[in-house]
Design a protein around this motif. Structure first.
Motif, PDB file in Angstrom:
ATOM      1  N   GLU A 228       0.827  -1.212   0.000  1.00 40.15           N
ATOM      2  CA  GLU A 228       0.000   0.000   0.000  1.00 40.15           C
ATOM      3  C   GLU A 228       0.862   1.262   0.000  1.00 40.15           C
ATOM      4  O   GLU A 228       0.567   2.217  -0.709  1.00 40.15           O
ATOM      5  N   LYS A 229       1.930   1.259   0.804  1.00 39.40           N
ATOM      6  CA  LYS A 229       2.760   2.469   0.924  1.00 39.40           C
ATOM      7  C   LYS A 229       3.475   2.786  -0.382  1.00 39.40           C
ATOM      8  O   LYS A 229       3.755   3.945  -0.673  1.00 39.40           O
ATOM      9  N   ALA A 230       3.741   1.737  -1.178  1.00 43.19           N
ATOM     10  CA  ALA A 230       4.421   1.974  -2.461  1.00 43.19           C
ATOM     11  C   ALA A 230       3.410   2.169  -3.602  1.00 43.19           C
ATOM     12  O   ALA A 230       3.793   2.261  -4.766  1.00 43.19           O
ATOM     13  N   GLY A 231       2.133   2.195  -3.261  1.00 41.31           N
ATOM     14  CA  GLY A 231       1.107   2.436  -4.289  1.00 41.31           C
ATOM     15  C   GLY A 231       0.719   1.193  -5.076  1.00 41.31           C
ATOM     16  O   GLY A 231       0.072   1.305  -6.114  1.00 41.31           O
ATOM     17  N   ASP A 232       1.104   0.006  -4.591  1.00 44.50           N
ATOM     18  CA  ASP A 232       0.700  -1.230  -5.273  1.00 44.50           C
ATOM     19  C   ASP A 232      -0.519  -1.812  -4.545  1.00 44.50           C
ATOM     20  O   ASP A 232      -0.386  -2.391  -3.456  1.00 44.50           O
ATOM     21  N   PHE A 233      -1.675  -1.642  -5.170  1.00 46.42           N
ATOM     22  CA  PHE A 233      -2.914  -2.056  -4.519  1.00 46.42           C
ATOM     23  C   PHE A 233      -3.425  -3.397  -5.049  1.00 46.42           C
ATOM     24  O   PHE A 233      -4.621  -3.643  -5.076  1.00 46.42           O
ATOM     25  N   THR A 234      -2.486  -4.240  -5.455  1.00 44.79           N
ATOM     26  CA  THR A 234      -2.863  -5.605  -5.822  1.00 44.79           C
ATOM     27  C   THR A 234      -3.444  -6.280  -4.581  1.00 44.79           C
ATOM     28  O   THR A 234      -2.827  -6.270  -3.511  1.00 44.79           O
ATOM     29  N   VAL A 235      -4.628  -6.841  -4.742  1.00 40.10           N
ATOM     30  CA  VAL A 235      -5.312  -7.415  -3.576  1.00 40.10           C
ATOM     31  C   VAL A 235      -4.706  -8.777  -3.253  1.00 40.10           C
ATOM     32  O   VAL A 235      -4.653  -9.663  -4.108  1.00 40.10           O
ATOM     33  N   THR A 236      -4.237  -8.920  -2.011  1.00 39.85           N
ATOM     34  CA  THR A 236      -3.576 -10.177  -1.613  1.00 39.85           C
ATOM     35  C   THR A 236      -4.312 -10.853  -0.465  1.00 39.85           C
ATOM     36  O   THR A 236      -3.764 -11.733   0.196  1.00 39.85           O
ATOM     37  N   ILE A 237      -5.556 -10.447  -0.260  1.00 40.73           N
ATOM     38  CA  ILE A 237      -6.277 -10.985   0.894  1.00 40.73           C
ATOM     39  C   ILE A 237      -6.702 -12.440   0.675  1.00 40.73           C
ATOM     40  O   ILE A 237      -7.151 -13.101   1.609  1.00 40.73           O
ATOM     41  N   ASN A 238      -6.579 -12.917  -0.554  1.00 37.77           N
ATOM     42  CA  ASN A 238      -6.871 -14.336  -0.793  1.00 37.77           C
ATOM     43  C   ASN A 238      -5.563 -15.139  -0.936  1.00 37.77           C
ATOM     44  O   ASN A 238      -5.488 -16.085  -1.725  1.00 37.77           O
ATOM     45  N   SER A 239      -4.584 -14.749  -0.134  1.00 40.24           N
ATOM     46  CA  SER A 239      -3.311 -15.485  -0.129  1.00 40.24           C
ATOM     47  C   SER A 239      -3.437 -16.704   0.793  1.00 40.24           C
ATOM     48  O   SER A 239      -4.340 -16.748   1.652  1.00 40.24           O
ATOM     49  N   PRO A 240      -2.538 -17.679   0.676  1.00 38.88           N
ATOM     50  CA  PRO A 240      -2.556 -18.816   1.610  1.00 38.88           C
ATOM     51  C   PRO A 240      -2.388 -18.367   3.065  1.00 38.88           C
ATOM     52  O   PRO A 240      -2.968 -18.955   3.964  1.00 38.88           O
ATOM     53  N   GLU A 241      -1.592 -17.295   3.261  1.00 35.93           N
ATOM     54  CA  GLU A 241      -1.393 -16.792   4.635  1.00 35.93           C
ATOM     55  C   GLU A 241      -2.729 -16.272   5.206  1.00 35.93           C
ATOM     56  O   GLU A 241      -3.065 -16.523   6.366  1.00 35.93           O
ATOM     57  N   ALA A 242      -3.456 -15.536   4.353  1.00 37.67           N
ATOM     58  CA  ALA A 242      -4.747 -14.996   4.805  1.00 37.67           C
ATOM     59  C   ALA A 242      -5.725 -16.136   5.094  1.00 37.67           C
ATOM     60  O   ALA A 242      -6.503 -16.080   6.047  1.00 37.67           O
ATOM     61  N   LYS A 243      -5.653 -17.180   4.273  1.00 41.31           N
ATOM     62  CA  LYS A 243      -6.562 -18.314   4.498  1.00 41.31           C
ATOM     63  C   LYS A 243      -6.248 -18.984   5.833  1.00 41.31           C
ATOM     64  O   LYS A 243      -7.155 -19.329   6.599  1.00 41.31           O
ATOM     65  N   LYS A 244      -4.959 -19.135   6.097  1.00 41.97           N
ATOM     66  CA  LYS A 244      -4.561 -19.735   7.385  1.00 41.97           C
ATOM     67  C   LYS A 244      -5.082 -18.860   8.535  1.00 41.97           C
ATOM     68  O   LYS A 244      -5.561 -19.375   9.555  1.00 41.97           O
ATOM     69  N   ALA A 245      -4.981 -17.541   8.343  1.00 42.88           N
ATOM     70  CA  ALA A 245      -5.446 -16.609   9.387  1.00 42.88           C
ATOM     71  C   ALA A 245      -6.952 -16.744   9.599  1.00 42.88           C
ATOM     72  O   ALA A 245      -7.427 -16.754  10.741  1.00 42.88           O
ATOM     73  N   LEU A 246      -7.708 -16.864   8.500  1.00 43.72           N
ATOM     74  CA  LEU A 246      -9.163 -16.972   8.653  1.00 43.72           C
ATOM     75  C   LEU A 246      -9.547 -18.354   9.183  1.00 43.72           C
ATOM     76  O   LEU A 246     -10.476 -18.482   9.985  1.00 43.72           O
ATOM     77  N   ASP A 247      -8.823 -19.380   8.756  1.00 43.00           N
ATOM     78  CA  ASP A 247      -9.086 -20.723   9.295  1.00 43.00           C
ATOM     79  C   ASP A 247      -8.884 -20.735  10.812  1.00 43.00           C
ATOM     80  O   ASP A 247      -9.687 -21.307  11.552  1.00 43.00           O
ATOM     81  N   THR A 248      -7.808 -20.090  11.241  1.00 42.14           N
ATOM     82  CA  THR A 248      -7.514 -20.033  12.684  1.00 42.14           C
ATOM     83  C   THR A 248      -8.649 -19.340  13.428  1.00 42.14           C
ATOM     84  O   THR A 248      -9.123 -19.814  14.458  1.00 42.14           O
ATOM     85  N   TYR A 249      -9.087 -18.218  12.869  1.00 45.09           N
ATOM     86  CA  TYR A 249     -10.149 -17.429  13.518  1.00 45.09           C
ATOM     87  C   TYR A 249     -11.451 -18.229  13.598  1.00 45.09           C
ATOM     88  O   TYR A 249     -12.070 -18.344  14.659  1.00 45.09           O
ATOM     89  N   VAL A 250     -11.838 -18.797  12.445  1.00 45.66           N
ATOM     90  CA  VAL A 250     -13.109 -19.535  12.391  1.00 45.66           C
ATOM     91  C   VAL A 250     -13.036 -20.766  13.292  1.00 45.66           C
ATOM     92  O   VAL A 250     -13.996 -21.096  14.005  1.00 45.66           O
ATOM     93  N   ASP A 251     -11.878 -21.406  13.293  1.00 48.98           N
ATOM     94  CA  ASP A 251     -11.668 -22.577  14.139  1.00 48.98           C
ATOM     95  C   ASP A 251     -11.862 -22.219  15.617  1.00 48.98           C
ATOM     96  O   ASP A 251     -12.524 -22.948  16.365  1.00 48.98           O
ATOM     97  N   LEU A 252     -11.284 -21.100  16.004  1.00 42.63           N
ATOM     98  CA  LEU A 252     -11.439 -20.651  17.396  1.00 42.63           C
ATOM     99  C   LEU A 252     -12.906 -20.382  17.719  1.00 42.63           C
ATOM    100  O   LEU A 252     -13.402 -20.810  18.763  1.00 42.63           O
ATOM    101  N   THR A 253     -13.592 -19.698  16.801  1.00 43.77           N
ATOM    102  CA  THR A 253     -15.005 -19.362  17.082  1.00 43.77           C
ATOM    103  C   THR A 253     -15.832 -20.637  17.241  1.00 43.77           C
ATOM    104  O   THR A 253     -16.757 -20.686  18.051  1.00 43.77           O
ATOM    105  N   ARG A 254     -15.504 -21.664  16.457  1.00 45.32           N
ATOM    106  CA  ARG A 254     -16.319 -22.883  16.504  1.00 45.32           C
ATOM    107  C   ARG A 254     -15.967 -23.762  17.699  1.00 45.32           C
ATOM    108  O   ARG A 254     -16.842 -24.372  18.293  1.00 45.32           O
ATOM    109  N   LYS A 255     -14.666 -23.824  18.018  1.00 41.60           N
ATOM    110  CA  LYS A 255     -14.252 -24.766  19.073  1.00 41.60           C
ATOM    111  C   LYS A 255     -14.376 -24.189  20.484  1.00 41.60           C
ATOM    112  O   LYS A 255     -14.642 -24.933  21.414  1.00 41.60           O
ATOM    113  N   VAL A 256     -14.134 -22.891  20.624  1.00 40.77           N
ATOM    114  CA  VAL A 256     -14.133 -22.348  21.995  1.00 40.77           C
ATOM    115  C   VAL A 256     -15.017 -21.110  22.136  1.00 40.77           C
ATOM    116  O   VAL A 256     -14.959 -20.427  23.163  1.00 40.77           O
ATOM    117  N   GLY A 257     -15.832 -20.816  21.121  1.00 35.59           N
ATOM    118  CA  GLY A 257     -16.656 -19.617  21.162  1.00 35.59           C
ATOM    119  C   GLY A 257     -18.063 -19.890  21.646  1.00 35.59           C
ATOM    120  O   GLY A 257     -18.440 -21.045  21.895  1.00 35.59           O
TER     121      GLY A 257
END
Lengths: 450, 296
Positions: A228-257
């Motif tokens: 973003e700071k360099a003006g490159d707004f290529t969307v990377t929110i569907n990266s494997p890292e982001a998926k791992k982050a969302l899996d972790t979040y959803v997993d937490l909500t389901r198992k301990v929420g």
């Protein structure tokens, strides 16, 4: 009739006292009415109590008049927009959350504080909050080195890990440093419906789940945009890292929420914590004032806070949810001067001690590290200082509210099971790319996740 | 009549109408024209001033692909039909049952009318507390009966129904009030004649009360339908459109696009289309109502 010496003396004394009283009154009035009355538009957040205490102290000390226009979170942004877009603004200090700050910078609605008082600078002890009080209009970025100062941070809201210290002690648990460790601890304490292992801001609103999930994304080395700071707004929110982050979040909500984490907003998270229904949560530090308040909390002295956990190979990444006080262009000069007088006072040690004593997070490092932090009720201050190197902004583009709207819906759909995590992230990426394309940015997106 | 005087009288009619036309233009036509203009532009703010860029009908073309709009329309239709049907039925039968009660009429009417006197924000707070899955009175009553509690506003299959219940609670008294007034104004001699002729209660209702009540029912129904299509406050206060899009309604989508996301052009386009659809519905409903009245 000729006056006696005593009468003359009496008249002299009365006259003298009268003149002295008049002078004192005039002097007092001059002292009392130093600057014009101002109106501050602000939202009703958990940290509002500390801010209003500071305003009361300012009025007492200076006799300057401050009116607070208090609104719900989303309503405050709308009022501020209306005010800055009119011929003459209604509000003298805009208390702007980081989610709409970019829009106001890009819109050109704010006055550089140096234009009001060239000698004014941010106190070196005030935390930088990712340079968000500065704006470089040429490069369209927050940069303290090249930009101008447009505001003073009013609140240093970031997320921290709130946990039940008493239960940790009983169960012999260690404060988690990773999301996996947090999951393990939360599973040990999860005993529904008496107590949930963790509560989340999973609701879809003006800003709940998007803000709640950002630390997972960033601490898994994911991001919304490539650079973003360099003006490159290529969307990377569907990266494997982001998926791992969302899996972790959803997993937490389901198992301990709780049974329906998708309906919990900030108020429900705080409520669950203070009623002893939750063992963990990651609300903003501004919520702290309620944890030890006997009139609101059933767990006084039992909750502690720590730096947020991190993902594999990442750093803790609390999201900036702070507020900046800025002065609009479209108000008369005397009100700009009066507004700056308040901001100057607000960044002093004395003002920040009042804020901290009311349980709200101060903006000064020296106050966070002062003797105040040794008091048991201020046990959160160390975690704030420890978190200081990590906070991240969600975005710096004026399209932010549209991006948040997309995130709120799609992330919520992932939490309530309407979409799987890959579908949710692919949809988010497509929709954000479209927003950026329409905004004329250099954009693109990663290939869809499988 | 003298042709000159007739001309004066005609002119005077127009002069007399002029203030009303001026007020209409100022308060309705002008904002509408502004909405049309905005819907054809992208509006951005730069350097403290608005930059209008002509976008043609692009915003209207985007409407079909907007998933929130689609969910909003579907939910609004379900909401309007569900809520208004229940309100009309409950309101009508309440009016029917209570129209002949003489003792304590002031007391029960006051009690029945209470919900429409309560401000929306208070209703939101009351019901949000009642629906609370942990502390709410509804789940507490269920647990007393040995039944499991539910997250009334948090479960996607229950949330819209829960909001509809609040609307029914809020607006049934209004229907009751209008229909009771209409019922009490019906000529009593017709009912007396019906009873003398030996009609049963059902026959009296079917062949006397309902036909005579039809104009009042139609107006009430139309009014409630229009208001329920514009539902906003209950959704805003109770669910914020969630979970997911379970309670998204058209008004809330307009609010979100127009104000939260600050997309004035697109928000105007949605507003205009909604306005057009509502106007069409009103015309169709009025036409249908007139035809039905004539036939019966």
């Amino acid at each position: 009739m000729e006056k006696t010496g005593f009468q003359r003396q009496l008249v002299g004394i009365v006259f003298g006292v009268g003149v002295a009283a008049l002078l004192a009154f005039a002097g007092g009035a001059a002292h009392a009415q130093k600057v014009a009355p101002i109106t501050i538009v602000i939202n009703q957040s958990p940290w509002f109590g500390g801010f209003s205490k500071a305003v009361e102290a300012y009025e007492r000390e200076t006799a300057n008049k401050v009116t607070l226009d208090v609104n719900p979170f989303a309503g405050s942004a709308e009022k501020q927009r209306n005010s800055v877009r009119s011929r003459q603004g209604q509000f003298d200090i805009l208390v702007m959350n980081s989610t709409w700050l970019a829009e106001f910078y890009h819109g050109g609605f704010l006055t550089p504080l140096g234009d009001i008082d060239p000698s004014f600078k941010l106190d070196p002890q005030v935390l930088s909050y990712d340079d968000t009080a500065y704006w470089d209009a040429k490069t369209k970025s927050n940069n303290a080195r090249t930009g101008s100062l447009y505001g003073v941070p009013l609140n240093g809201n970031i997320q921290l890990l709130f946990y039940r210290a008493d239960l940790y002690q009983q169960a012999g648990l260690k404060v988690p440093e990773t999301w996996d460790q947090l999951m393990a601890n939360a599973q040990k304490l999860h005993n529904p419906p008496s107590i949930y292992g963790m509560v989340f801001r999973g609701a879809r609103s003006a800003s709940d789940i998007s803000y709640d999930w950002m630390p997972y994304l960033h601490s898994h080395n994911g991001a919304i945009f490539k650079d973003e700071k360099a003006g490159d707004f290529t969307v990377t929110i569907n990266s494997p890292e982001a998926k791992k982050a969302l899996d972790t979040y959803v997993d937490l909500t389901r198992k301990v929420g709780p049974p329906n984490p998708g309906s919990y907003g900030q108020a429900q998270v705080i409520q669950a914590l203070v009623t002893g229904k939750a063992a963990h949560g990651t609300p903003v530090i501004a919520a702290w004032s309620q944890m030890d308040d006997p009139s609101k909390s059933a767990v006084v002295g039992k909750i502690n806070v720590a730096v947020l956990p991190r993902g594999p190979g990442g750093k803790p990444s609390p999201t900036l949810g702070h507020f900046i006080g800025a002065i609009p262009k479209n108000i008369p000069r005397d009100r700009q001067v009066a507004a700056l007088a308040f901001l100057k006072w607000f960044q002093t040690v004395q003002a920040q001690q009042i804020v901290a004593n009311a349980g709200a997070p101060p903006i000064r490092k020296d106050v966070l590290e002062s003797e105040l932090s040794n008091k048991p009720e201020n046990r959160w201050m160390k975690a704030m200082v420890d978190s200081a190197p990590y906070p991240r902004s969600m975005y710096t583009v004026p399209e932010g509210p549209q991006i948040v709207s997309v995130l709120e819906l799609r992330l919520n759909q992932a939490v309530i099971g309407e979409k799987n995590t890959a579908e949710a992230l692919n949809t988010i990426a497509t929709e954000i790319q479209e927003i950026m394309r329409k905004g004329g940015y250099k954009t693109g997106k990663l290939p869809d996740l499988k | 009549m003298d042709a000159h005087l007739l001309g004066d009288a005609r002119r005077w009619r127009y002069y007399a109408l002029a203030p009303a036309v001026a007020v209409y233009l100022l308060l309705t036509a002008l904002p509408l024209a502004n909405l049309v203009a905005m819907s054809l532009h992208d509006i951005r703010w730069q350097g403290g001033s608005a930059d209008w860029q002509f976008s043609g009908i692009r915003h209207f073309a985007e409407l079909g692909g907007d998933q929130l709009i689609r969910a909003g329309i579907a939910n609004t239709v379900v909401f309007a039909i569900g809520a208004v049907t229940c309100e009309m039925l409950i309101g009508f039968f309440l009016a029917l049952f209570t129209s002949r009660v003489v003792t304590g009429r002031v007391a029960y009417r006051t009690i029945f009318l209470l919900p429409i006197l309560i401000p929306g924000i208070v209703i939101g707070a009351i019901w949000k507390l009642m629906y609370n899955p942990d502390f709410g009175v509804i789940n507490q009553l269920l647990s007393l009966a040995g039944l499991p509690g539910r997250d009334w506003l948090g479960e996607k299959n229950l949330a819209l129904a829960s909001v509809i219940v609040v609307d029914i609670w809020h607006w049934t008294p209004f229907v009751f009030l209008l229909l009771l007034a209409a019922l009490e104004s019906l000529p009593q001699d017709v009912f007396e004649a019906t009873r003398v002729d030996g009609a049963t209660a059902w026959q009296e209702l079917r062949y006397v009360t309902l036909p005579m009540m039809w104009p009042a029912i139609a107006v009430t129904l139309l009014f409630r339908l229009i208001v329920s299509f514009k539902v906003f406050d209950e959704v805003y206060l109770l669910t914020g459109g969630g979970p997911g899009t379970a309670t998204e309604v058209v008004s809330f989508t307009i609010y979100r696009r127009f104000f939260t996301e600050d997309r004035m052009g697109y928000g105007s386009a949605i507003s205009l289309v909604t306005l057009f659809v509502l106007a069409l519905l009103i015309v169709l409903a009025l036409y249908g109502s007139r035809r039905f009245s004539k036939e019966t």
